[in-house]
Design an enzyme around this catalytic site. Sequence first.
Site, PDB file in Angstrom:
ATOM      1  N   TRP A 157     -62.226  59.707  -9.734  1.00 53.45           N
ATOM      2  CA  TRP A 157     -62.683  58.310  -9.684  1.00 53.45           C
ATOM      3  C   TRP A 157     -64.033  58.220 -10.383  1.00 53.45           C
ATOM      4  O   TRP A 157     -64.926  59.022 -10.124  1.00 53.45           O
ATOM      5  CB  TRP A 157     -62.772  57.859  -8.233  1.00 53.45           C
ATOM      6  CG  TRP A 157     -63.327  56.461  -8.072  1.00 53.45           C
ATOM      7  CD1 TRP A 157     -63.042  55.359  -8.845  1.00 53.45           C
ATOM      8  CD2 TRP A 157     -64.242  56.031  -7.067  1.00 53.45           C
ATOM      9  NE1 TRP A 157     -63.732  54.280  -8.376  1.00 53.45           N
ATOM     10  CE2 TRP A 157     -64.465  54.644  -7.282  1.00 53.45           C
ATOM     11  CE3 TRP A 157     -64.873  56.651  -5.999  1.00 53.45           C
ATOM     12  CZ2 TRP A 157     -65.322  53.900  -6.481  1.00 53.45           C
ATOM     13  CZ3 TRP A 157     -65.720  55.918  -5.187  1.00 53.45           C
ATOM     14  CH2 TRP A 157     -65.946  54.544  -5.443  1.00 53.45           C
TER      15      TRP A 157
ATOM     16  N   ASP B  52     -61.574  62.531   0.154  1.00 57.78           N
ATOM     17  CA  ASP B  52     -61.722  61.102  -0.119  1.00 57.78           C
ATOM     18  C   ASP B  52     -60.370  60.474   0.202  1.00 57.78           C
ATOM     19  O   ASP B  52     -59.398  60.634  -0.531  1.00 57.78           O
ATOM     20  CB  ASP B  52     -62.110  60.885  -1.595  1.00 57.78           C
ATOM     21  CG  ASP B  52     -62.330  59.405  -1.883  1.00 57.78           C
ATOM     22  OD1 ASP B  52     -62.803  59.071  -2.994  1.00 57.78           O
ATOM     23  OD2 ASP B  52     -62.045  58.567  -0.984  1.00 57.78           O
TER      24      ASP B  52
ATOM     25  N   LYS C  86     -57.996  49.125   0.694  1.00 60.71           N
ATOM     26  CA  LYS C  86     -56.664  48.951   0.100  1.00 60.71           C
ATOM     27  C   LYS C  86     -55.587  48.816   1.156  1.00 60.71           C
ATOM     28  O   LYS C  86     -54.750  47.910   1.074  1.00 60.71           O
ATOM     29  CB  LYS C  86     -56.320  50.142  -0.818  1.00 60.71           C
ATOM     30  CG  LYS C  86     -57.132  50.169  -2.085  1.00 60.71           C
ATOM     31  CD  LYS C  86     -58.424  50.858  -1.840  1.00 60.71           C
ATOM     32  CE  LYS C  86     -59.274  50.953  -3.091  1.00 60.71           C
ATOM     33  NZ  LYS C  86     -60.557  51.585  -2.785  1.00 60.71           N
TER      34      LYS C  86
HETATM   35  C1  LIG Z   1     -60.559  57.467  -4.970  1.00 60.50           C
HETATM   36  C2  LIG Z   1     -61.392  56.308  -4.530  1.00 60.50           C
HETATM   37  N1  LIG Z   1     -62.328  56.513  -3.558  1.00 60.50           N
HETATM   38  C3  LIG Z   1     -63.094  55.503  -3.117  1.00 60.50           C
HETATM   39  C4  LIG Z   1     -62.956  54.219  -3.640  1.00 60.50           C
HETATM   40  C5  LIG Z   1     -63.873  53.151  -3.101  1.00 60.50           C
HETATM   41  O1  LIG Z   1     -63.234  52.246  -2.367  1.00 60.50           O
HETATM   42  P1  LIG Z   1     -63.999  51.308  -1.323  1.00 60.50           P
HETATM   43  O2  LIG Z   1     -63.702  49.925  -1.763  1.00 60.50           O
HETATM   44  O3  LIG Z   1     -65.451  51.646  -1.353  1.00 60.50           O
HETATM   45  O4  LIG Z   1     -63.399  51.661   0.001  1.00 60.50           O
HETATM   46  C6  LIG Z   1     -62.004  53.953  -4.649  1.00 60.50           C
HETATM   47  C7  LIG Z   1     -61.828  52.562  -5.241  1.00 60.50           C
HETATM   48  N2  LIG Z   1     -61.609  52.558  -6.624  1.00 60.50           N
HETATM   49  C8  LIG Z   1     -61.039  51.379  -7.250  1.00 60.50           C
HETATM   50  C9  LIG Z   1     -61.811  50.105  -7.053  1.00 60.50           C
HETATM   51  C10 LIG Z   1     -63.137  49.802  -7.416  1.00 60.50           C
HETATM   52  C11 LIG Z   1     -63.827  50.425  -8.594  1.00 60.50           C
HETATM   53  O5  LIG Z   1     -63.758  51.592  -8.859  1.00 60.50           O
HETATM   54  O6  LIG Z   1     -64.535  49.649  -9.255  1.00 60.50           O
HETATM   55  C12 LIG Z   1     -60.775  51.618  -8.733  1.00 60.50           C
HETATM   56  O7  LIG Z   1     -60.818  52.768  -9.152  1.00 60.50           O
HETATM   57  O8  LIG Z   1     -60.448  50.643  -9.435  1.00 60.50           O
HETATM   58  C13 LIG Z   1     -61.202  55.009  -5.087  1.00 60.50           C
HETATM   59  O9  LIG Z   1     -60.268  54.810  -6.040  1.00 60.50           O
END
Ligand SMILES: Cc1ncc(COP(=O)(O)O)c(CN[C@@H](CCC(=O)O)C(=O)O)c1O
Length: 405
Positions: free
Chosen positions: A137, A218, A254
């Site tokens: 991520w 995670d 999510k």
């Molecule tokens: C693997 C992983 N861990 C943690 C998070 C964080 O989620 P929280 O909303 O803090 O609970 C995301 C969200 N990733 C998404 C959304 C947001 C972003 O990255 O801008 C994504 O990858 O699109 C994720 O994909």
Amino acid sequence: DLHPSYLLCCFFGPILPFYERVIFACRDDPCPVKLNLSVGAYRTEEGKPLVLEVVRRAEQQLANDRSCDKGYLPIDGLADFNKLGAKLILGDDSHALEENRVVTIQCLSGTGSLRVGAEFLAKHHQQSVIYVPNPTWGNHPSIFTLAGLSVQYFRYYDPQTRGLDFEGMLEDLGAAPSGAIVVLQACAHNPTGIDPTLEQWEQIRQIVRSKGLLPFFDNAYQGFASGSLDSDAQSVRMFVADGGECLIAQSFAKNMGLYGERIGALTIVCTSEDVARKVHGQLLLVVRPMYLTPPIHGASIVTTILKNSDMYKDWTIELKGMADRIISMRQQLYEAIQARGTPGDWSHIIKQIGMFSFTGLNEKQVRWMAKEYHIYMTYDGRISMAGLSSKTVPQLADAIHAAIT
Ligand SMILES: Cc1ncc(COP(=O)(O)O)c(CN[C@@H](CCC(=O)O)C(=O)O)c1O
């Protein structure tokens, strides 16, 4: 009158990670049929954000409860939320819970849980090296670096097979210094959509334990990958069952659609009740100067649902509905690509799991698709399957076909 971000870019380099630039490009695109597949947030078949019915019922119940107030929560959050959240990931029959070796504190969703855990480790863990998957991520390196940890990578994705580079992963973990922290995405790996099999998780567990590495899970997508909360927790539970230590960052963004409520939890599984008590005290010292106490509303919604067996059941049904729609989008996209005779093996679209598909499209093709077809994904070729619908699958399949041929 330069835009502030321009000034910052001059001094600190581009402050916006590549995917935020994609989001802005999409936002500024006037095309009425543009397709935003860049952000990991669920959308319905109609392309709209979804508020789960069970969430609306929980909020109604809270609104009608005159005993609810808006006072400060304790530093570690809503106690019932922490207890129920820990059981959700560890399982009702967890020995670690029975032995009181578990510390759980409410944090600001998954990101906040990762950050608080990282700040705690930077202060108290003897090793400051943290290994993350390559790729991972996009926010992971910043979270851990800003907390004072030193980020290293272990091989995870094999571009040749568009699958897991399992041998490379084991080799890199085997070469990590004893005590190093290892970030493991519990399920629905972002951005690849590739998860180890249970047999591979067991091999990962053995090497992590034998090398004395510290796993930091995670867990952002529990229930969202397979549609089953328990199936998606198996990797975590495998590690916890062996009695060793681990950290787990939990998110309800999510799987309960509570993106903007910023509700999650950090769980630390310790080797004894005494250590757990000391860890809890140190976590409070991290949180208090960071944000004092966490927000109440999201925690109250989650607690209301997890506490009530009927609401919990209804939640699992809606959760499976979201996971099933994503799985259906995978199948439809794969079939549409096949129907067009697009060169190459596209079976990874249906083999991958969770919110994202790592298409294998390169940055040049991604940029071309944005320009010519108004379809937006992150420049590494990651698409959010949740952003697709039966109506827009043909548009994406046409664009992929045109970009490849
Ligand atoms: C693997 C992983 N861990 C943690 C998070 C964080 O989620 P929280 O909303 O803090 O609970 C995301 C969200 N990733 C998404 C959304 C947001 C972003 O990255 O801008 C994504 O990858 O699109 C994720 O994909």
